[in-house]
Design an enzyme around this catalytic site. Structure first.
Site, PDB file in Angstrom:
ATOM      1  CG  ASP A  22       6.315  21.234  -8.428  1.00  0.00           C
ATOM      2  OD1 ASP A  22       5.572  21.241  -9.428  1.00  0.00           O
ATOM      3  OD2 ASP A  22       7.291  20.462  -8.307  1.00  0.00           O
ATOM      4  CG  HIS A  39      -1.654  24.983 -14.148  1.00  0.00           C
ATOM      5  ND1 HIS A  39      -0.584  24.711 -13.332  1.00  0.00           N
ATOM      6  CD2 HIS A  39      -1.450  24.297 -15.300  1.00  0.00           C
ATOM      7  CE1 HIS A  39       0.236  23.875 -13.976  1.00  0.00           C
ATOM      8  NE2 HIS A  39      -0.267  23.616 -15.160  1.00  0.00           N
ATOM      9  CG  LEU A 133       3.877  41.106   0.183  1.00  0.00           C
ATOM     10  CD1 LEU A 133       4.975  40.409   0.987  1.00  0.00           C
ATOM     11  CD2 LEU A 133       2.656  40.182   0.088  1.00  0.00           C
ATOM     12  NE  ARG A 186      10.022  21.585  -6.234  1.00  0.00           N
ATOM     13  CZ  ARG A 186      10.657  21.550  -7.372  1.00  0.00           C
ATOM     14  NH1 ARG A 186      11.918  21.892  -7.433  1.00  0.00           N
ATOM     15  NH2 ARG A 186      10.045  21.174  -8.478  1.00  0.00           N
TER      16      ARG A 186
HETATM   17  C1  IPE Z   1       9.264  24.329 -11.020  1.00  0.00           C
HETATM   18  O1  IPE Z   1       8.376  23.268 -11.147  1.00  0.00           O
HETATM   19  C2  IPE Z   1       8.725  25.511 -11.787  1.00  0.00           C
HETATM   20  C3  IPE Z   1       7.559  26.164 -11.222  1.00  0.00           C
HETATM   21  C4  IPE Z   1       6.949  25.853 -10.096  1.00  0.00           C
HETATM   22  C5  IPE Z   1       7.066  27.281 -11.977  1.00  0.00           C
HETATM   23  P1  IPE Z   1       8.521  22.174 -12.280  1.00  0.00           P
HETATM   24  O2  IPE Z   1       7.375  21.245 -12.100  1.00  0.00           O
HETATM   25  O3  IPE Z   1       8.661  22.820 -13.601  1.00  0.00           O
HETATM   26  O4  IPE Z   1       9.901  21.490 -11.895  1.00  0.00           O
HETATM   27  P2  IPE Z   1      10.457  20.034 -12.231  1.00  0.00           P
HETATM   28  O5  IPE Z   1      10.262  19.805 -13.702  1.00  0.00           O
HETATM   29  O6  IPE Z   1       9.658  19.063 -11.431  1.00  0.00           O
HETATM   30  O7  IPE Z   1      11.881  20.072 -11.801  1.00  0.00           O
HETATM   31  C1  IPE Z   2       3.516  23.808 -10.812  1.00  0.00           C
HETATM   32  O1  IPE Z   2       2.742  22.659 -10.942  1.00  0.00           O
HETATM   33  C2  IPE Z   2       3.104  24.892 -11.770  1.00  0.00           C
HETATM   34  C3  IPE Z   2       4.028  25.082 -12.893  1.00  0.00           C
HETATM   35  C4  IPE Z   2       5.167  24.511 -13.050  1.00  0.00           C
HETATM   36  C5  IPE Z   2       3.611  26.030 -13.906  1.00  0.00           C
HETATM   37  P1  IPE Z   2       3.093  21.529 -11.990  1.00  0.00           P
HETATM   38  O2  IPE Z   2       2.334  21.790 -13.243  1.00  0.00           O
HETATM   39  O3  IPE Z   2       4.547  21.384 -12.173  1.00  0.00           O
HETATM   40  O4  IPE Z   2       2.494  20.264 -11.261  1.00  0.00           O
HETATM   41  P2  IPE Z   2       3.110  18.799 -11.263  1.00  0.00           P
HETATM   42  O5  IPE Z   2       4.510  18.895 -10.768  1.00  0.00           O
HETATM   43  O6  IPE Z   2       3.024  18.312 -12.677  1.00  0.00           O
HETATM   44  O7  IPE Z   2       2.220  18.036 -10.335  1.00  0.00           O
HETATM   45 MG    MG Z   3       5.930  20.262 -11.220  1.00  0.00          MG
END
Ligand code: IPE
Ligand code: IPE
Ligand code: MG
Length: 248
Positions: A22, A39, A133, A186
Site C-alpha cells: 500500500d 504503481h 518460492l 502492511r
Molecule cells: C489494499 O489497499 C489493497 C491493495 C494493496 C491491493 P487499499 O489502498 O485498497 O486499501 P484501503 O482502501 O486503504 O483500505
Molecule cells: C496500493 O497503493 C496499490 C493498490 C491498491 C492497487 P494505493 O494505490 O492504494 O496507494 P495509496 O493508498 O492511495 O497511497
Molecule cells: Mg491504498
C-alpha cells in the site's frame, strides 16, 4: 544496504509472508507524479522483494495487488493496473521461472479480461513445477468474496453440515494447500486489514510500517522478519518458556 544473511535461527524464519503493498498513490503524490507512476514504482519494488524473499529462504509470498474493492477507483487507474499486471507477466515471467519461482493466483480470475486470464494461466502452467518460492498473486481478491465462494462450492458439493470443519473450509479457499501466513506486512501505515486473507490471518503476526510500498526495501524487509523472529506466538495458549518455569 548491507548484504549479510538474516541474523536469526532457521526455524524462526517465517514460512509464509503476505504483503499489503500500500501507499503507491501517496508516494507519487509526494513527488507531484500521477498515481500510475506510483504503481509503476511499486511494481519495480515488487521485483526486488521477490528476489529478497528467495534470498531470505521464504517459501510462500502472497502479495495483495488488486482488491475486489479497487474496481471502485477511477477507470483510468483500473485500466492502468490491469495493464501493469500483463506487462509484468510479459517482462518478468522468464526470469522468475528460471529463478525457480512458482506463480499462483488467488481471487476471481474469471472476472478479468480474457487476455489477462490467458496470460495468468500460462504463467501458472509454465512455473507449476518450480519449488524455490511460491508467489501467490492476489488480484481481484477479496477475503469476503473468497469465503462466499467457498460456501457456494461447499453447498454445491452437497457437504453435510457436520462435515464442515476448519480443514474442510481451508480446502475450499483460493489458498487451498498453502499454509496460513506467519507474517503480514502492511506498508504506508494504515491500521486495517482491507479484506485481505481474513480467514487465514487468524494467528498471523503483523508488521506495519509507515514506509510507502515503492520505498519498502530489503533492509526494512529484513527488519520485519527479525521483528517476527522475536515475537512470542502463543496461539491462545501459555508461552512455552513460562510453562517450563511453572513446572520447574
Ligand atoms: C489494499 O489497499 C489493497 C491493495 C494493496 C491491493 P487499499 O489502498 O485498497 O486499501 P484501503 O482502501 O486503504 O483500505
Ligand atoms: C496500493 O497503493 C496499490 C493498490 C491498491 C492497487 P494505493 O494505490 O492504494 O496507494 P495509496 O493508498 O492511495 O497511497
Ligand atoms: Mg491504498
Amino acid at each position: 544496504m548491507t548484504d549479510t544473511p538474516l541474523n536469526i535461527p532457521l526455524e524462526k524464519i517465517p514460512q509464509h509472508v503476505a504483503m499489503i503493498m500500500d501507499g503507491n498513490g501517496r508516494w507519487a503524490l509526494q513527488r507531484g507524479l500521477p498515481r500510475l507512476a506510483g504503481h509503476k514504482a511499486g511494481t519495480e519494488n515488487l521485483r526486488r522483494v521477490i528476489r529478497a524473499s528467495v534470498e531470505f529462504g521464504i517459501k510462500y509470498l502472497t502479495i495483495y495487488a488488486f482488491s475486489t474493492e479497487n474496481w471502485g477507483r477511477p477507470p483510468e487507474e483500473v485500466r492502468g493496473l490491469m495493464f501493469i499486471l500483463q506487462d509484468v507477466i510479459d517482462k518478468e515471467l522468464d526470469e522468475l521461472n528460471s529463478e525457480g519461482v512458482q506463480l499462483r493466483h488467488i481471487g476471481r480470475l474469471e472476472r478479468l479480461d480474457p487476455r489477462i486470464q490467458k496470460k495468468v494461466l500460462h504463467a501458472i502452467d509454465l512455473t507449476k513445477n518450480n519449488d524455490r518460492l511460491v508467489v501467490n498473486v492476489a488480484f481481484n481478491y477479496g477475503g469476503r468474496d473468497e469465503i462466499v465462494c467457498a460456501i457456494q462450492k461447499i453447498i454445491a458439493d452437497g457437504i453435510a453440515p457436520e462435515d464442515v470443519t476448519d480443514e474442510l473450509v481451508n480446502k475450499y479457499l483460493f489458498t487451498a494447500g498453502v499454509p496460513d501466513p506467519d507474517l503480514i506486512i502492511r506498508t504506508s501505515g494504515e491500521l486495517r486489514v482491507s479484506n485481505f486473507l481474513i480467514w487465514q490471518a487468524a494467528y498471523s503476526e503483523w508488521y506495519i510500517t509507515p514506509t510507502f510500498w515503492p520505498d519498502f526495501d530489503k533492509e526494512e524487509y529484513r527488519r520485519a522478519i527479525e521483528a517476527f523472529a522475536n515475537r512470542d506466538r502463543r496461539f491462545g495458549k501459555v508461552s512455552a518458556g513460562e510453562l517450563q518455569e511453572t513446572n520447574a
